[in-house]
Motif scaffolding. Structure first.
Motif, mmCIF file in Angstrom:
data_model
loop_
_atom_site.group_PDB
_atom_site.id
_atom_site.type_symbol
_atom_site.label_atom_id
_atom_site.label_comp_id
_atom_site.label_asym_id
_atom_site.label_seq_id
_atom_site.Cartn_x
_atom_site.Cartn_y
_atom_site.Cartn_z
ATOM 1 N N ARG A 62 -7.559 -2.302 -10.443
ATOM 2 C CA ARG A 62 -7.148 -3.417 -11.300
ATOM 3 C C ARG A 62 -7.293 -3.008 -12.761
ATOM 4 O O ARG A 62 -8.318 -2.461 -13.149
ATOM 5 C CB ARG A 62 -7.993 -4.647 -10.996
ATOM 6 N N ALA A 94 -2.166 -14.641 -6.858
ATOM 7 C CA ALA A 94 -3.133 -15.619 -7.354
ATOM 8 C C ALA A 94 -3.023 -16.976 -6.663
ATOM 9 O O ALA A 94 -3.834 -17.859 -6.931
ATOM 10 C CB ALA A 94 -2.972 -15.798 -8.859
ATOM 11 N N SER A 99 -8.990 -17.259 -5.641
ATOM 12 C CA SER A 99 -8.565 -16.240 -6.606
ATOM 13 C C SER A 99 -9.219 -16.485 -7.965
ATOM 14 O O SER A 99 -9.389 -17.630 -8.407
ATOM 15 C CB SER A 99 -7.045 -16.259 -6.776
ATOM 16 N N CYS A 100 -9.564 -15.400 -8.628
ATOM 17 C CA CYS A 100 -10.082 -15.491 -9.990
ATOM 18 C C CYS A 100 -9.652 -14.260 -10.767
ATOM 19 O O CYS A 100 -9.204 -13.260 -10.185
ATOM 20 C CB CYS A 100 -11.600 -15.638 -10.012
ATOM 21 N N VAL A 101 -9.749 -14.344 -12.078
ATOM 22 C CA VAL A 101 -9.397 -13.225 -12.951
ATOM 23 C C VAL A 101 -10.485 -13.067 -13.999
ATOM 24 O O VAL A 101 -11.301 -13.977 -14.215
ATOM 25 C CB VAL A 101 -8.036 -13.461 -13.648
ATOM 26 N N VAL A 118 -8.712 -19.272 -10.835
ATOM 27 C CA VAL A 118 -7.325 -19.690 -11.000
ATOM 28 C C VAL A 118 -7.216 -21.134 -10.499
ATOM 29 O O VAL A 118 -7.584 -21.432 -9.363
ATOM 30 C CB VAL A 118 -6.368 -18.776 -10.217
ATOM 31 N N GLY A 153 -7.189 -8.544 -12.819
ATOM 32 C CA GLY A 153 -7.294 -9.181 -11.504
ATOM 33 C C GLY A 153 -6.137 -8.740 -10.621
ATOM 34 O O GLY A 153 -5.503 -7.734 -10.901
ATOM 35 N N VAL A 154 -5.852 -9.454 -9.563
ATOM 36 C CA VAL A 154 -6.505 -10.683 -9.109
ATOM 37 C C VAL A 154 -7.719 -10.308 -8.254
ATOM 38 O O VAL A 154 -7.671 -9.377 -7.462
ATOM 39 C CB VAL A 154 -5.527 -11.525 -8.261
ATOM 40 N N ARG A 156 -10.602 -11.843 -5.399
ATOM 41 C CA ARG A 156 -10.419 -12.724 -4.245
ATOM 42 C C ARG A 156 -11.644 -13.524 -3.835
ATOM 43 O O ARG A 156 -11.581 -14.307 -2.904
ATOM 44 C CB ARG A 156 -9.978 -11.881 -3.032
#
Length: 338
Positions: A62, A94, A99-101, A118, A153-154, A156
């Motif tokens: 990433r 996402a 999901s997060c970034v 997200v 990201g993404v 998980r």
């Protein structure tokens, strides 16, 4: 998978093998842990073979990239939603619940990155929606951000227990999402998936967020559900409670009890999936009630670990279990409560 307590959230994905393969710390592969035998019980493509065939390089790491801010809205002085242009492929990834970034202002150093769940993803427009509470030095830099933010990201693993929730999702049923404050953000994304096959009820503590944010995204959720699935015509209910008030915590318990004893003949009105998206304290208090009232329900929690790198290499998110095992909360998806 190769471990009774946890799975690696990235195992077998486009991000595997990861940085941990380089350091002998792979969470799944015994060979990549330095052992001279294989006992991983992994049923997918061999991670060790993939690593060797690639010349001992990690797969698809990433990377940071600049995302254009297509919209921003301040709901409170310290609560803002950014809509970012990230591309259709990124936005599609996402949409997955949990999901997060990692996010930072473009002019700030890398260590200013922080994780954000997200709240909404729109693959058609190539956009994601991120709700950010302005709390301290890192988030305050976003006040002065111009046209772009830096995204990585993404990732998980924003919700622990998500694998069991997804497993039960296949058979439909009813879901209950309990959120407090900014925990409403991952609740929205999770609800979007769960509504495809069944009813989703919310119990929301509005502290530190606001009615307008909740209204905007419940309406967006309702419109999207109608478009994507005829089965989501039963929209579910929304209850507002203050978890800090003992009487209202008792009311929460009564609401769950009422659902549990539903008399519908097929049992479809009973909660078989519950997610608690709140602080660790309320996860414990409410989680104990859920386990007592609905012992067979799949139970998920927001991942409140101190995530720093997201890759399991820095150690900021590590936890030592009662068995003395060190685990990485940014990469480990638990199969049992620890």
């Amino acid at each position: 998978m190769g471990h009774s307590t946890y799975d690696c959230i990235d195992a077998g994905t486009e991000n595997c093998p990861c940085y941990l393969a380089l350091t002998g710390d792979c969470l799944t592969c015994s060979r990549l842990q330095g052992k001279d035998y294989c006992d991983c019980m992994w049923k997918g493509v061999c991670i060790y073979n993939e690593f060797q065939q690639a010349g001992e390089r990690i797969n698809n790491p990433r990377k940071d990239f600049k995302a254009k801010i297509t919209a921003r809205k301040f709901y409170l002085d310290d609560l803002v939603v950014f809509v970012l242009k990230v591309g259709k492929g990124f936005a599609l990834k996402a949409t997955r619940p949990g999901s997060c970034v990692f996010l930072r202002a473009p002019d700030e150093p890398d260590f200013y990155q922080f994780p954000v769940s997200v709240m909404w993803a729109d693959p058609d427009r190539g956009e994601i929606h991120l709700a950010v509470k302005i709390l301290s030095a890192k988030t305050k830099t976003l006040y002065e951000t111009g046209t772009h933010l830096v995204v990585r990201g993404v990732y998980r693993n924003g919700i622990q227990g998500i694998r069991e929730i997804r497993r039960k999702f296949r058979s439909g049923g009813s879901s209950l999402l309990i959120s407090k404050g900014i925990g409403f953000a991952p609740a929205v994304l999770l609800a979007r998936t769960l509504r495809e096959r069944g009813r989703v009820d919310f119990i929301i503590d509005k502290s530190k967020i606001c009615d307008e944010l909740i209204s905007d995204y419940l309406e967006l959720l309702s419109r999207s559900s109608k478009e994507e699935s005829e089965q989501s015509s039963h929209r579910g209910t929304v209850h507002y409670l203050s978890f800090s008030e003992p009487k209202q915590l008792l009311e929460l318990e009564e609401l769950i009890e009422t659902k549990k004893i539903s008399k519908e003949s097929d049992g479809s009105n009973r909660y078989d999936k519950v997610a608690i998206l709140a602080s660790d304290y309320y996860q414990k208090v409410i989680g104990e009630k859920i386990r007592r009232i609905l012992p067979e329900a799949a139970l998920g929690f927001s991942n409140n670990a101190r995530l720093c790198c997201g890759e399991g290499i820095c150690g900021a998110c590590t936890k030592v279990t009662e068995a003395g095992e060190t685990i990485r909360l940014c990469k480990c998806s638990f199969n049992e409560n620890i």
